[in-house]
Enzyme design. Structure first.
Site, PDB file in Angstrom:
ATOM      1  N   GLU A 174       0.836  -1.188   0.000  1.00 21.67           N
ATOM      2  CA  GLU A 174       0.000   0.000   0.000  1.00 21.67           C
ATOM      3  C   GLU A 174       0.887   1.261   0.000  1.00 21.67           C
ATOM      4  OE1 GLU A 174      -1.459   0.366   3.939  1.00 21.67           O
ATOM      5  OE2 GLU A 174      -2.240   2.366   3.602  1.00 21.67           O
ATOM      6  N   ASP A 193      -0.212  -1.632   6.196  1.00 22.50           N
ATOM      7  CA  ASP A 193       0.047  -1.150   7.557  1.00 22.50           C
ATOM      8  C   ASP A 193      -0.689  -1.991   8.587  1.00 22.50           C
ATOM      9  OD1 ASP A 193       1.755   0.855   6.893  1.00 22.50           O
ATOM     10  OD2 ASP A 193       0.182   2.380   6.669  1.00 22.50           O
ATOM     11  N   ASP A 208      -6.638   1.198   8.962  1.00 25.34           N
ATOM     12  CA  ASP A 208      -6.619   1.595   7.560  1.00 25.34           C
ATOM     13  C   ASP A 208      -5.968   0.517   6.700  1.00 25.34           C
ATOM     14  OD1 ASP A 208      -7.923   3.912   7.015  1.00 25.34           O
ATOM     15  OD2 ASP A 208      -6.111   4.976   6.313  1.00 25.34           O
TER      16      ASP A 208
END
Ligand code: 2B7
Length: 634
Positions: free
Chosen positions: A423, A496, A500
């Protein structure tokens, strides 16, 4: 002069051959053969309804699980004496094997196409059978054992109305296991209620103490609504195409295009489910294809640059075809593929004009359908292009044409090679520097991946991030998927460790589950486990995956005495490449989670609830688990 023709000759036989070779009559003595007995009796009740005399059919599976009662409110089997045999018509129907010809005078329409020879076969193979008829104000009863009358037909009392009731218990000396499957019976009855609209069919399961009633005024149109809803397919048009032909061969057809990515057409011949690929389905495809192409051509709707394939026309198509024919021939291993060659053109020439007429008279629907078809064609081309892209080597370097963002490894294709889907660009940068460049490739994705739940291939491939992922994987997607072409041994999602990041991982997994499911079932998909905390205690450094892990480590190594330095990573991007290597990338020290599917149906439902458009389903899912979530937070 006699009007007696060869057509009327009926060969009459006793029931011995049936008991000697049951397989010849019902296909076998296993579960399928056993249930066949029910279908035979049920067919006779359905025939009476089809001929317009019965409107209610009731089936009771008795508490023993091995006996069944079927009844209808038709005219009642005739009980008068048959002139030639001086036996009642009822006795003849249950004790004489009618091989060929017509038993009844005139046309007796039959459902199963067996001309009503089933009753005697069922009787022959039952240790006990009782028939009860209400006719002309009286109840008549007759019992049999293994096909032989126990006593003559007798009048047992007065009656109102009319109808036939048959109770039977299959012979345990013929069937190794006499146990009916309630779900199988129930399913068949429900289908009967769709195929024969307006007939009320009830099913009582005495063991379970349950009773259900099936009745559908709109027949197959109601069935189609149920199938579309069950499959969570979003219709492209509200009103389905409905076609009914009442002249022989009787034909019922309903069709609806949906946004589902596959084709789903169920077919029935004489009320019996048929395998795909039969001549009736071929006829449907032929007629449908011609109707749609004609419509597109006459309205000049042909798209530029893409050719529409037959598969494009049927992508997302959901439908039911029911056909009644005199002498169905079946082939295939399970004898359920229709093989009558003449049926192909019959269906083709019935469907084509009807569908074309419907399209011409419903321009809004027709345009939505054509739009759906063009989208399917574009998606197919895009998917093929994505596949071609990775396999195409550039003229100058002879290398593969991979996405620019991909930092490939030097040995793709090896079993121990890995693709990290990361990401964000900054995290991608750290991973690129920290990796083992021989075996580890990095594909950074910008921002949040789109939610692909309920989305077509076409829409998915319009997204650059996902198209790049498909290109990098090299294995294609949907119909062009080929696991052997996967360019890496493992596909690892690196996001992460915060909520999120979890969201992004979920979006990626939704995409993979829906569009590249074989990557998961092939055990190729993993989740990396980057740490959320760095804990320094004296000279030692520890990495914690989450809050609970952090607390466990603190208790174990600091225990309130030593001083601990705790750093919380805001994201992978701020981790030093070396740290990322040590904690997350290095196969010797990292931990990976393999993504597995434990239960297909449950996974399907959960993904649909969580990722689908139905916000209330998502809310229910969250509320159901609110307590668990709260516990995890503390
Ligand atoms: C070909 C044979 C099997 N049959 C009739 C008439 C009505 C009728 C039946 C039936 C199953 C379980 C309850 C015809 C047809 C025999 O001939 S079989 N209803 N229902 C049935 O078996 N249900 C009939 C003409 C005039 N009156 C009655």
């Amino acid at each position: 002069m006699s009007t007696y023709t060869a057509k009327d000759i009926t060969v009459l036989e006793g029931l011995e051959p049936v008991r000697k070779r049951p397989g010849m009559y019902i296909g076998g003595v296993g579960a399928t053969g056993l249930h066949h007995l029910v279908w035979e009796i049920l067919d006779n009740a359905v025939d009476e309804a089809m001929n317009g005399f019965a409107s209610n059919i009731a089936v009771t599976l008795h508490a023993d699980g091995s006996s069944i009662t079927v009844s209808d409110d038709g005219r009642g089997i005739p009980v008068d004496k048959h002139a030639a045999t001086r036996k009642s018509a009822l006795e003849v129907i249950f004790t004489v094997l009618h091989a060929g010809g017509k038993f009844e005078q005139g046309n007796y329409k039959t459902a199963g196409g067996l001309h009503g020879v089933g009753a005697s076969v069922v009787n022959a193979l039952s240790s006990e059978l009782r028939a009860s008829v209400k006719r002309d104000g009286a109840v008549w009863e007759m019992s049999f054992k293994r096909g032989k009358p126990v006593a003559p037909l007798r009048k047992t009392g007065p009656a109102r109305g009319s109808g036939t009731t048959v109770y039977f218990h299959p012979d345990p000396t013929i069937f190794p296991k006499v146990e009916f499957d309630a779900a199988v019976v129930r399913e068949r009855l429900e289908i009967v209620s769709y195929i024969h609209k307006g007939v009320r069919v009830t099913f009582e399961d005495e063991a379970e103490k349950t009773k259900v009633a099936f009745e559908h005024q709109e027949g197959l149109a109601d069935y189609l609504r149920k199938i579309v809803a069950e499959r969570n397919a979003k219709p492209v048009h509200e009103t389905a195409f409905v076609h009914a032909r009442d002249t022989a061969p009787r034909l019922d057809l309903v069709l609806q295009w949906t946004e589902a990515t596959d084709e789903h057409v169920r077919s029935y011949v004489n009320g019996i489910p048929t395998a795909s690929g039969g001549t009736h389905e071929s006829g449907l495809r032929a007629g449908l294809g011609k109707a749609v192409r004609n419509y597109i051509d006459t309205h000049n709707l042909s798209p530029k640059g893409v050719t529409l394939s037959a598969e494009d026309i049927r992508e997302g198509l959901t439908g039911v075809l029911s056909l009644f024919i005199e002498e169905p021939q079946f082939q295939g291993q399970t004898k359920d593929r229709l093989n009558n060659p003449e049926i192909l053109s019959v269906i083709d020439s019935a469907v084509r004009p009807a569908l074309e007429h419907w399209l011409n008279h419903n321009p809004t629907i027709a345009d939505a359908v054509v739009g759906r078809i063009i989208l399917a064609a574009r998606a197919r081309e895009a998917s093929r292009a994505a596949q071609a892209e990775v396999t195409r080597k550039t003229a100058t370097t002879g290398r593969l044409n991979l996405p620019g963002k991909l930092s490939d490894c030097t040995s793709p294709g090896r079993e121990d090679s890995e693709l990290f889907v990361v990401e964000g660009d900054s995290a991608g940068g750290s991973a690129k520097q920290g990796r083992d460049r021989v075996r580890q490739a990095i594909l950074p994705l910008r921002g949040k991946v789109m939610n692909t739940e309920g989305m077509t291939f076409a829409k998915v491939l319009e997204n650059k991030e996902l198209a790049d992922l498909v290109t990098a994987l090299g294995c294609g997607m949907g119909k062009t998927f080929e696991l052997s072409r996967l360019r890496y041994g493992r596909v690892i999602i690196l996001a992460d460790a915060d909520s999120d990041g979890h969201h992004i991982a979920t979006l990626l997994l939704t995409f993979i589950y829906r569009h590249l499911p074989h990557l998961i079932t092939g055990g190729k998909v993993f989740l990396a486990q980057p740490p959320l905390y760095r804990i320094d205690i004296g000279k030692n450094t520890f990495w914690a995956l989450d809050d609970a892990h952090r607390d466990r480590l603190l208790k174990l190594y600091a225990n309130g005495r030593a001083h601990a330095d705790i750093t919380r990573f805001k994201g992978l991007g701020e981790m030093m490449p070396k740290v990322l290597w040590e904690t997350t990338l290095n196969p010797k020290t990292r931990r990976l989670l393999r993504v597995e599917i434990l239960d297909q149906v449950v996974t399907d439902r959960v993904i649909n609830e969580l990722m689908g458009k139905d916000a209330s389903a998502r809310f229910r899912f969250i509320m159901d688990r609110a307590e668990e979530a709260q516990e995890l937070d503390v």
